[in-house]
Motif scaffolding. Sequence first.
Motif, PDB file in Angstrom:
ATOM      1  N   ARG A  93     -35.781 -26.450  12.922  1.00 38.27           N
ATOM      2  CA  ARG A  93     -36.704 -25.577  12.175  1.00 38.27           C
ATOM      3  C   ARG A  93     -35.929 -24.738  11.155  1.00 38.27           C
ATOM      4  N   LEU A  94     -34.777 -24.238  11.559  1.00 39.08           N
ATOM      5  CA  LEU A  94     -33.956 -23.441  10.653  1.00 39.08           C
ATOM      6  C   LEU A  94     -33.538 -24.274   9.444  1.00 39.08           C
TER       7      LEU A  94
ATOM      8  N   VAL B  99     -37.301 -20.657  15.540  1.00 44.09           N
ATOM      9  CA  VAL B  99     -36.227 -20.708  14.552  1.00 44.09           C
ATOM     10  C   VAL B  99     -35.027 -19.994  15.159  1.00 44.09           C
ATOM     11  N   ARG B 100     -33.913 -20.714  15.208  1.00 42.69           N
ATOM     12  CA  ARG B 100     -32.731 -20.116  15.822  1.00 42.69           C
ATOM     13  C   ARG B 100     -31.494 -20.885  15.391  1.00 42.69           C
ATOM     14  N   THR B 101     -30.441 -20.168  15.210  1.00 40.88           N
ATOM     15  CA  THR B 101     -29.163 -20.810  15.004  1.00 40.88           C
ATOM     16  C   THR B 101     -28.334 -20.612  16.274  1.00 40.88           C
TER      17      THR B 101
ATOM     18  N   TRP C 246     -42.096 -28.224  18.584  1.00 37.69           N
ATOM     19  CA  TRP C 246     -42.152 -28.004  17.136  1.00 37.69           C
ATOM     20  C   TRP C 246     -43.331 -27.090  16.770  1.00 37.69           C
TER      21      TRP C 246
ATOM     22  N   ALA D 215     -35.333 -25.574  17.564  1.00 42.55           N
ATOM     23  CA  ALA D 215     -35.172 -24.301  16.850  1.00 42.55           C
ATOM     24  C   ALA D 215     -34.159 -24.433  15.715  1.00 42.55           C
ATOM     25  N   SER D 216     -33.094 -25.182  15.949  1.00 43.55           N
ATOM     26  CA  SER D 216     -32.091 -25.412  14.919  1.00 43.55           C
ATOM     27  C   SER D 216     -32.652 -26.289  13.797  1.00 43.55           C
TER      28      SER D 216
ATOM     29  N   HIS E 221     -43.020 -23.207  16.533  1.00 41.88           N
ATOM     30  CA  HIS E 221     -42.322 -22.648  15.370  1.00 41.88           C
ATOM     31  C   HIS E 221     -41.085 -21.825  15.732  1.00 41.88           C
TER      32      HIS E 221
ATOM     33  N   GLY F 218     -36.461 -24.952   7.148  1.00 42.30           N
ATOM     34  CA  GLY F 218     -36.782 -23.794   6.319  1.00 42.30           C
ATOM     35  C   GLY F 218     -35.857 -23.658   5.121  1.00 42.30           C
TER      36      GLY F 218
END
Length: 131
Positions: A27-28, A62-64, A57, A24-25, A60, A31
Motif C-alpha cells: 500500500r505504501l 499503510v506501513r513501512t 488490501w 501494508a508495505s 487500507h 501510494g
Amino acid sequence: MLFLDEQYQQLFTNWNEEAQLGVASLRLVAGRHPHDRSLAELVGQLTMNCGEFAPLWARHPVRTCTSGVKHLRHPLVGAMDLGFENLVIPGPSGQRLIAYTAEPGSPSEAALRILGSATAPPAQDPTVTRS
C-alpha cells in the motif's frame, strides 16, 4: 511469492503477520506510485488469486517496516529467528537492500552456518596445483 507460493508461505511461522506487513508495505509503494500499471496489475492478480489478500488490501493499511525479526521455519534446518534491517539505496530507483542476521552463538546462527555450508562450493585443496 508471499501470497501465491505455498512453499514460500510455509517458511514463515506466523504467515498472517507477514501477510499483513506485506500488504501494508505494498500500500505504501502504491501510494508513492499511483500510476504504475505493473503495480496495479499485481494488486489485481493477488486480489483474484489469493483469498487472503483482498480482505487485507480492503483495510487500507499503510506501513513501512525498516527493521525487526523474521521467524522462519526452513525445511532443512528448522526454526530460525533472524533480525533484519531494510536499507534504502540512495537515488531515485527506490531500491532497497534487506540484510538478515542471527544472534551470535544462537541456534539460528548455527542453522545459517549449516545452510551456508550446504550451498558453498567445495573447498579447493591448497596442495593441488592446476594447470
